[in-house]
Write a protein that holds these residues in place. Structure first.
Motif, mmCIF file in Angstrom:
data_model
loop_
_atom_site.group_PDB
_atom_site.id
_atom_site.type_symbol
_atom_site.label_atom_id
_atom_site.label_comp_id
_atom_site.label_asym_id
_atom_site.label_seq_id
_atom_site.Cartn_x
_atom_site.Cartn_y
_atom_site.Cartn_z
ATOM 1 N N UNK A 256 0.817 -1.219 0.000
ATOM 2 C CA UNK A 256 0.000 0.000 0.000
ATOM 3 C C UNK A 256 0.854 1.275 0.000
ATOM 4 N N UNK A 257 1.941 1.221 -0.766
ATOM 5 C CA UNK A 257 2.842 2.373 -0.925
ATOM 6 C C UNK A 257 2.333 3.199 -2.100
ATOM 7 N N UNK A 258 1.441 4.139 -1.797
ATOM 8 C CA UNK A 258 0.711 4.876 -2.829
ATOM 9 C C UNK A 258 1.626 5.676 -3.766
ATOM 10 N N UNK A 259 2.554 6.454 -3.216
ATOM 11 C CA UNK A 259 3.423 7.292 -4.052
ATOM 12 C C UNK A 259 4.334 6.433 -4.929
ATOM 13 N N UNK B 139 13.066 19.128 -14.117
ATOM 14 C CA UNK B 139 11.881 19.649 -13.432
ATOM 15 C C UNK B 139 12.221 20.119 -12.027
ATOM 16 N N UNK B 140 13.027 19.343 -11.311
ATOM 17 C CA UNK B 140 13.422 19.724 -9.953
ATOM 18 C C UNK B 140 14.140 21.066 -9.978
ATOM 19 N N UNK B 141 15.047 21.218 -10.932
ATOM 20 C CA UNK B 141 15.791 22.480 -11.057
ATOM 21 C C UNK B 141 14.837 23.645 -11.329
ATOM 22 N N UNK B 142 13.902 23.457 -12.241
ATOM 23 C CA UNK B 142 12.957 24.519 -12.582
ATOM 24 C C UNK B 142 12.024 24.843 -11.410
ATOM 25 N N UNK C 186 8.831 24.339 -3.891
ATOM 26 C CA UNK C 186 9.452 23.209 -3.209
ATOM 27 C C UNK C 186 8.518 22.011 -3.113
ATOM 28 N N UNK C 187 7.214 22.244 -3.021
ATOM 29 C CA UNK C 187 6.257 21.149 -2.945
ATOM 30 C C UNK C 187 6.325 20.276 -4.204
ATOM 31 N N UNK C 188 6.356 20.911 -5.363
ATOM 32 C CA UNK C 188 6.442 20.167 -6.628
ATOM 33 C C UNK C 188 7.827 19.549 -6.815
ATOM 34 N N UNK C 189 8.856 20.248 -6.366
ATOM 35 C CA UNK C 189 10.219 19.707 -6.459
ATOM 36 C C UNK C 189 10.339 18.443 -5.613
ATOM 37 N N UNK C 190 9.690 18.415 -4.456
ATOM 38 C CA UNK C 190 9.736 17.235 -3.592
ATOM 39 C C UNK C 190 9.061 16.035 -4.246
ATOM 40 N N UNK C 191 7.946 16.278 -4.935
ATOM 41 C CA UNK C 191 7.255 15.197 -5.644
ATOM 42 C C UNK C 191 8.162 14.625 -6.728
ATOM 43 N N UNK D 50 13.856 9.146 -7.148
ATOM 44 C CA UNK D 50 14.407 8.075 -6.301
ATOM 45 C C UNK D 50 13.899 6.707 -6.735
ATOM 46 N N UNK D 51 12.615 6.617 -7.082
ATOM 47 C CA UNK D 51 12.053 5.344 -7.530
ATOM 48 C C UNK D 51 12.646 4.956 -8.885
#
Length: 149
Positions: free
Chosen positions: A19-22, A64-67, A74-79, A85-86
């Motif tokens: 049940x690891x949704x992300x 995307x993280x850089x942009x 930061x919220x979108x960069x974290x996603x 990582x996956x």
């Protein structure tokens, strides 16, 4: 089915059970991209092609993280970071700087490259060896340095 694609499918099932949704969302995104390419091109993907697709997805996430960081999102960069990582889990271990330098030097020797006009020959030899294991921008810079020296 390629071994890598099978491993990704198995990880999707494990993520469902846990049940690891992300994680599940990211793995499904990877599999949908693989399926899209198979349907569009009417082919069965091999491990080399799957690696190339994962490498491209990794590069997209980094950009995307850089942009997002530049824009203060930061919220979108974290996603994007979590997705990265996956994706990295399915890529082979990155090569060290010394290993990359050795591969580039060997490719320059094997191709008989003399100057910048021969960069394409060198890159053609290097790319299959480093696919998914190194940033192609960094490889390109190493090749340029090797040809200019």
């Amino acid at each position: 089915m390629s071994e890598l694609k099978q491993r990704i499918s198995d990880e999707m099932k494990a993520a469902m059970r846990a049940k690891a949704k992300e994680r599940l969302g990211t793995i499904r995104m990877i599999l949908s991209e693989l399926k899209r390419i198979e349907v569009d091109e009417r082919i069965e993907l091999d491990d080399a092609r799957v690696l190339a697709i994962l490498d491209k997805m990794q590069k997209q996430r980094r950009d995307s993280i850089e942009q997002f960081n530049t824009a203060g999102r930061d919220d979108l960069a974290n996603i994007e970071q979590q997705e990265l990582l996956v994706i990295k889990e399915f890529l082979p271990q990155p090569l060290s700087e010394a290993e990359l330098a050795e591969i580039v030097a060997q490719a320059v020797t094997d191709s008989g490259a003399q100057n910048m006009q021969d960069m394409g020959k060198v890159m053609a030899l290097v790319k299959p060896q480093v696919q998914g294991r190194a940033d192609m921008g960094a490889i390109s810079q190493l090749v340029k340095n090797a040809l200019n020296s």
